[in-house]
Every structure is written in structure tokens, then in C-alpha cells.
Design a protein around this motif. Structure first.
Motif, mmCIF file in Angstrom:
data_model
loop_
_atom_site.group_PDB
_atom_site.id
_atom_site.type_symbol
_atom_site.label_atom_id
_atom_site.label_comp_id
_atom_site.label_asym_id
_atom_site.label_seq_id
_atom_site.Cartn_x
_atom_site.Cartn_y
_atom_site.Cartn_z
ATOM 1 N N TYR A 127 0.878 -1.167 0.000
ATOM 2 C CA TYR A 127 0.000 0.000 0.000
ATOM 3 C C TYR A 127 0.920 1.224 0.000
ATOM 4 O O TYR A 127 1.710 1.430 0.936
ATOM 5 C CB TYR A 127 -0.871 -0.035 1.251
ATOM 6 C CG TYR A 127 -1.734 1.171 1.488
ATOM 7 C CD1 TYR A 127 -2.994 1.283 0.920
ATOM 8 C CD2 TYR A 127 -1.291 2.205 2.321
ATOM 9 C CE1 TYR A 127 -3.803 2.385 1.159
ATOM 10 C CE2 TYR A 127 -2.090 3.313 2.570
ATOM 11 C CZ TYR A 127 -3.345 3.395 1.988
ATOM 12 O OH TYR A 127 -4.132 4.493 2.235
ATOM 13 N N VAL A 128 0.881 2.012 -1.068
ATOM 14 C CA VAL A 128 1.755 3.180 -1.207
ATOM 15 C C VAL A 128 0.888 4.442 -1.235
ATOM 16 O O VAL A 128 0.063 4.613 -2.132
ATOM 17 C CB VAL A 128 2.613 3.086 -2.487
ATOM 18 C CG1 VAL A 128 3.522 4.305 -2.611
ATOM 19 C CG2 VAL A 128 3.446 1.802 -2.487
ATOM 20 N N LEU A 129 1.068 5.309 -0.236
ATOM 21 C CA LEU A 129 0.297 6.554 -0.127
ATOM 22 C C LEU A 129 1.131 7.706 -0.675
ATOM 23 O O LEU A 129 2.262 7.936 -0.222
ATOM 24 C CB LEU A 129 -0.077 6.809 1.335
ATOM 25 C CG LEU A 129 -1.088 7.930 1.610
ATOM 26 C CD1 LEU A 129 -2.446 7.594 1.000
ATOM 27 C CD2 LEU A 129 -1.208 8.172 3.108
ATOM 28 N N THR A 146 -3.289 10.313 -2.894
ATOM 29 C CA THR A 146 -3.734 9.251 -3.784
ATOM 30 C C THR A 146 -2.998 7.958 -3.482
ATOM 31 O O THR A 146 -1.892 7.975 -2.919
ATOM 32 C CB THR A 146 -3.512 9.625 -5.261
ATOM 33 O OG1 THR A 146 -4.002 8.568 -6.090
ATOM 34 C CG2 THR A 146 -2.039 9.844 -5.565
ATOM 35 N N THR A 147 -3.608 6.854 -3.852
ATOM 36 C CA THR A 147 -2.937 5.543 -3.769
ATOM 37 C C THR A 147 -2.755 4.956 -5.168
ATOM 38 O O THR A 147 -2.371 3.801 -5.305
ATOM 39 C CB THR A 147 -3.763 4.558 -2.911
ATOM 40 O OG1 THR A 147 -5.077 4.439 -3.469
ATOM 41 C CG2 THR A 147 -3.852 5.032 -1.469
ATOM 42 N N ASP A 148 -3.056 5.756 -6.199
ATOM 43 C CA ASP A 148 -2.916 5.274 -7.581
ATOM 44 C C ASP A 148 -1.450 5.028 -7.918
ATOM 45 O O ASP A 148 -0.550 5.732 -7.446
ATOM 46 C CB ASP A 148 -3.496 6.296 -8.565
ATOM 47 C CG ASP A 148 -4.993 6.462 -8.412
ATOM 48 O OD1 ASP A 148 -5.617 5.549 -7.853
ATOM 49 O OD2 ASP A 148 -5.525 7.515 -8.835
ATOM 50 N N ASP A 149 -1.231 4.046 -8.768
ATOM 51 C CA ASP A 149 0.125 3.777 -9.233
ATOM 52 C C ASP A 149 0.539 4.871 -10.223
ATOM 53 O O ASP A 149 -0.303 5.433 -10.940
ATOM 54 C CB ASP A 149 0.176 2.408 -9.905
ATOM 55 C CG ASP A 149 1.606 1.930 -10.115
ATOM 56 O OD1 ASP A 149 2.528 2.538 -9.548
ATOM 57 O OD2 ASP A 149 1.790 0.932 -10.844
#
Length: 601
Positions: A23-25, A34-37
Motif C-alpha cells: 500500500y503506497v500513499l 492518492t494511492t494510484d500507481d
């Protein structure tokens, strides 16, 4: 500028074969979160994210306890080594661990001894075996760990070393956001690294964000379940004249409530380790189990809509299965429509072709019933009681194997398969009876229109001896049955209407009718002699009993063999189901059938 605020792993215990998705914030330039790639082909504000995974190999290699896989092993059972049992099952973290597990561990030795002359496939040996004289248990010292562990002749790690520091070597193993641990990772820590990179210069901006996992553990492998032959027995328990009826071939049917992720809460199943309760782990373990049974027809219950579309349908398609699905209705359910569960039925394309599909929505049947039979002043209360979102999926298949039936050579061999999940609430016995009766009436209509064998599979949330079970197995319910007392809507009266003409028999009742044979006595002890059903198909900390069944029309199908039942003691070593070994709170049922000439009713 784009920046990483936080990196987190849903579970810090990585398991071989289970995908890790961090999970990358992120914080954008405009301060929005956002947490979108943000991959290189689609940069954001001139930047993208670069990911790397590393395996950290300590100079001291580590074996993992077979009972407590998050713990380091300190001793090894040499009996396992001598018996050539998969080496990962031989390790224990303490003498107490080995002593506590002995009752179940010795079963491995017994099975190995009985299979000495059989052609079986061993699991991959991850750590090799320890050389030592004598028998029993050997301790794993630091020196032994570093000198005796190996993985065969192939190199354990790639030649390129990223970094070496303080007795540790970091090997790069992946460059995507997700990573799936492999056997070579067992016993080692993984490191995930995420850094913002300038799209023009390809130079990292700022410091990398990193996170370490605990040591990778092997995926616990369920004990193999054998098929128990029960063929050559008719309903009266006698052998046929030739021990077997001329048939058009055999086929297998699996029924399994896989425990929807939306119901698999740590509150309900606090005894199951969090990593073993997580969906990324359970889905791989369930898939491995389901594929391993090699059933021709697979009936699953509690399959989430999104899990069917994104996982089960495509994965089982790779193994030659065609899929059909019926999602529960959502008049009661108020959550995300994607996570509502339903019934999924799969069949092997090389064995069957799809002819027709019927869907049963008990909510619609409830609406019709209330419109027809309930006074207008009671309709709202009636619908509140009857509308529970349960469904059934019925399909008609045509067999592709050759029909050798002696009465009609060359005739199309059709088969009707019903898959359902009946309401769970124990205080709504009238609703359970009504749902089962509604399904059976629908199946009777199909039977009247075609000369067709039938299978009725699923989780009926009804124990042996209950009114729904009696209706299925006996074709009627005793008017004095205690389950009929509760009927506030009057939908069960007259009791004489609670009947059907389908010659249904529970597949597992065949075990009660066979004689003495290899493995049969052990299986008979796992049956309830008063009901001729398994002692349990559902085993949690608070409940154990039979809720799942495979019923068949006994005038057109005969049981050849059954998947062996599990022993309660073996499951209680992990308190109950689900567990690291078995990923549902139910057990799978499987029966092998043969088609036979239909007996005259």
C-alpha cells in the motif's frame, strides 16, 4: 513535487505463491492524496515511481517450523528424514512444539510407511536434509544451519549481488509493485523499495522508502484426501449380479463452501493467524485444493462477485473449466455490489457441454407467494421474513463421454446440476424449509420435461434430521416434526404439500451401506450412524456439524467413490477451521458417479 507519504504491507508474513501488494500513499504537487500507481509510461507532474524487491540472505540460513511457520526451527524429526517425508514438514521450533504435534505428526510417518511401494511424488525439498546418526530429533545449531542446508545442485541465488553489509547480502528479485515469493525465498527477509524518479533525467528524487517483511514461509500444504471406493452397492446394500451396472462412464462432482472474504473476519475466526485468513493467501490455497481434486463438475458457494470475475473464472479456465455464476440478490445486502457472494458452477469442457441454465431467486418466489397467499395487511411483514437474497443456480449439461447404456445405446446423456446456498439464520426454520421446497418444485418441473439424472449440491445450512434435510432425503416431512411448529406466515400448511417425487439420496450415505474394507472402517467412524451423514462438514470454534450435501437421483445415478472425510482431532490441532492448512470453515465434498439405465419408477 510527487512524494511518498507511507509504504505499508497488509500482512508482514510473506508466503510462497501468495502475491505481495504494498500500500503506497502518495502526495501530489497540489497536496491531494492518492494511492494510484504512477508508472513510467504515465508520469505525474514529471515524475514516476520505481519499485524494487530484494531478498536479504543472511550468512546463517534459517529453517522454518512446520507447525508455527512464522517461527524459526530449532530441531528436526529424523524419522521424517528416514521416511523421505517432505523435509519442510520435519522442522519444529521447540521440543514442546514437537511433543504437542506428535499425535498428528506421527500420521505422516504412518502414511509414508504404508506408501513405501507406491509411486508417489514428493514435494520439493527446500532445505535439504541433515546428515546425522541415530533416530528421533536432532537440534539445529548455528553451525549446522550454515553448513548443511542446501537446495540441490542449482544455485540458490542469481550471480548479481546488489549490496553486502554486515553479514547480509541483498539480491534484487523484482522490479514491479507486486512480488510473489518463490521457494528460494523461504527463511529469508524481503525488502520493498519505492522511490520517486524524474522522468527526464531518470534520477531518483529524495530518499527511497523501504519496508522489511518477516521471513518468507512455505505455503502449508493440506494433507491429501483419498477417494474411497463404494461401488457395487445398490440402495438395499447388496452387490449387483455382476458387481457393477453397465454405465456410460463415470464423472466426479465437488461441492464446497469456500468462505467468502467478506465473512472471514478476525473477530469470527480469531484463532486463525491473520496471514492465513487473508484473501491473497486463502485464494491460492483454495485454488490449489480445488484444482487438485480434478473434479469434472465444481459447485462453489460463497464466491464473491469480484473474486469470480477476477480470479476463479480466469484461473479455472486455464485448467479447462467453463464457468457459470449466480450472484445473490441485494435487497437485504447493503454493501458493495462487487463483494456480494453467490454460487459458481464450473464444468470441464472436455467432459461436458452446456445446454441450459436456470436461475432461482428466492426473493422473486417470495414476492409471488405473498401476492398469491398472504393477506395485504401482512405482506410487508411476510416479505421482511422471506426476503433473504439467497439463490440457486441450475444447469443442464450434456456428457461428451460415450453412452453405453444397455437400454438406449447412443442416446444423449443429459445431466441436471443444482447448486444452492440456503439461508443461514437458525431462527428462520420456516424460511429454510420454504426455500428447499421451492427449489425442489422447480427441479420437479425440469424432471417432468426431460428424462434426466439430477444432482442437488450446496450448503443447506440444515443439519441431518432437520426438516429441510428430511424433505430432501425422504421426499416428505413428518407432520409432527418440531421444525414445523414455527410457521408465523402459514406458508408450510397444509404439511402434506411439503413433498416431492424426486428419488434423491445423499451421496455420503453410501458409506453407511458398504461392508468392511481398506479405509472404510476409519471413514465409517467419521459418519453419524443415526443419520447416515458425515459427523461434520463445518467445523468452527463454536459449532461443528453437517450443513453441506450432494444429493443424487438414485434411479439414474450410482455412487462409485467418495472423497474421504476429515478427522475432527486433526483439525482441532489448529483449534478449528479455517486454518493455515484448510482455508474455509467448511470441508469439500466430492463424489464419483456413474450413469446407469433409469429404473422404472
Amino acid at each position: 513535487m510527487l512524494s511518498v507519504l507511507r509504504v505499508h504491507l497488509p500482512s508482514d508474513i510473506p508466503i510462497v505463491g501468495c502475491e505481495l501488494t504494498p500500500y503506497v500513499l502518495l502526495c501530489r504537487t497540489d497536496k491531494t492524496i492518492t494511492t494510484d500507481d504512477v508508472p513510467e509510461p504515465a508520469p505525474l507532474d514529471g515524475h514516476f515511481l520505481r519499485y524494487k524487491w530484494y531478498r536479504i540472505q543472511s550468512d546463517r540460513k534459517v529453517a522454518v517450523c512446520s507447525v508455527h511457520p512464522s517461527e524459526q526451527a530449532t530441531l528436526q524429526c529424523l524419522g521424517c528424514v528416514k521416511a523421505k517425508i517432505p523435509v519442510v514438514k520435519s522442522y519444529h521450533c521447540s521440543p514442546k512444539c514437537f511433543s504437542d504435534a506428535w499425535q498428528h505428526h506421527r500420521v505422516l510417518h504412518d502414511r509414508a510407511a504404508s506408501a513405501v511401494n507406491e509411486n508417489g511424488n514428493e514435494e520439493e525439498e527446500i532445505f535439504g536434509r541433515f546428515n546425522g546418526a541415530g533416530s528421533g530429533v536432532t537440534s539445529l545449531s548455528a553451525s549446522a544451519s550454515s553448513t548443511s542446508l542446501s537446495n540441490g545442485s542449482t544455485p540458490l541465488y542469481p550471480a548479481a549481488v546488489t549490496q553486502r553489509s554486515g553479514g547480509e547480502t541483498w539480491f534484487e528479485v523484482g522490479r514491479s509493485k507486486t512480488y510473489t515469493p518463490i521457494a528460494d525465498d523461504i527463511g529469508h527477509v524481503l525488502k520493498f523499495e519505492c522511490v520517486v524518479v524524474d522522468v527526464e533525467t531518470k534520477v531518483p528524487v529524495g530518499h527511497p522508502n523501504t519496508i522489511l517483511t518477516s521471513r518468507v514461509i512455505p505455503a502449508p500444504s493440506p494433507s491429501p484426501r483419498r477417494l474411497i471406493p463404494v461401488s457395487g452397492v445398490d440402495l438395499m446394500g447388496h452387490l449387483d449380479s455382476d458387481g457393477r451396472i453397465s454405465s456410460s462412464g463415470t464423472f466426479t462432482v465437488l461441492s464446497y463452501n469456500i468462505l467468502s472474504d467478506s465473512y472471514a473476519s478476525s473477530e469470527l475466526y480469531s484463532y486463525c493467524p491473520s496471514w492465513a485468513l487473508s484473501w491473497p493467501y486463502r485464494r491460492q490455497n483454495l485454488l490449489r485444493e480445488i484444482i487438485g481434486y480434478r473434479a469434472d463438475i465444481v459447485c462453489l458457494q460463497e464466491v464473491q462477485n469480484d473474486h469470480f470475475e477476477e480470479f476463479f473464472a480466469p484461473e479455472l479456465d486455464k485448467h479447462g473449466y467453463q464457468a457459470l455464476y449466480k450472484r445473490k440478490t441485494n435487497e437485504v445486502y447493503s454493501g458493495n455490489p462487487l463483494t456480494i457472494d453467490g454460487c459458481a458452477t464450473f464444468f470441464r469442457r472436455d467432459r461436458f457441454s452446456h445446454v441450459k441454465k436456470y436461475e432461482v431467486e428466492f426473493n422473486k418466489a417470495a414476492q409471488s407467494l405473498t401476492d398469491f397467499a398472504i393477506p395485504s395487511t401482512q405482506k410487508k411483514a411476510a416479505l421482511n421474513r422471506l426476503v433473504k437474497d439467497n439463490v440457486a443456480l441450475i444447469m443442464v449439461l450434456e456428457a461428451k463421454f460415450t453412452n453405453q447404456g444397455v437400454d438406449n445405446p447412443g442416446k444423449r446423456q443429459l445431466l441436471c446440476v443444482a447448486n444452492t446456498h440456503v439461508n443461514v439464520q437458525q431462527d428462520l426454520k420456516d424460511v429454510k424449509i420454504w426455500q428447499v421446497h421451492t427449489l425442489l418444485k422447480g427441479l420437479e418441473k425440469i424432471a417432468a420435461s426431460a428424462d434426466i439424472p439430477m444432482l442437488v449440491c450446496g450448503d443447506f445450512n440444515s443439519v441431518p434430521g432437520s426438516a429441510p434435510h428430511a424433505l430432501l432425503a425422504m421426499g416428505k416431512i413428518d407432520p409432527m416434526h418440531p421444525d414445523l411448529v414455527l410457521d408465523p406466515l402459514g406458508i408450510l400448511r397444509p404439511h402434506s404439500k411439503l413433498a416431492h417425487q424426486l428419488p434423491l439420496v445423499s451421496a455420503y450415505s453410501s458409506l453407511a451401506r458398504v461392508g468392511v474394507g481398506l479405509g472404510l472402517e476409519q471413514q465409517k467412524r467419521r459418519m453419524d450412524p443415526s443419520t447416515n451423514e458425515p459427523l461434520f462438514t463445518n467445523c468452527t470454534r463454536d459449532f461443528i456439524g453437517t450443513l453441506d450435501y450432494i444429493f443424487y437421483t438414485a434411479d439414474s445415478l450410482a455412487v462409485e467413490s467418495l472423497l474421504e472425510l476429515l478427522d475432527e482431532d486433526s483439525l482441532r490441532k489448529d483449534t478449528a477451521l479455517p486454518s493455515p492448512e484448510w482455508s474455509s470453515d467448511h470441508i469439500a465434498l466430492l463424489a464419483e458417479f456413474r450413469c446407469m439405465p433409469r429404473l422404472r419408477r
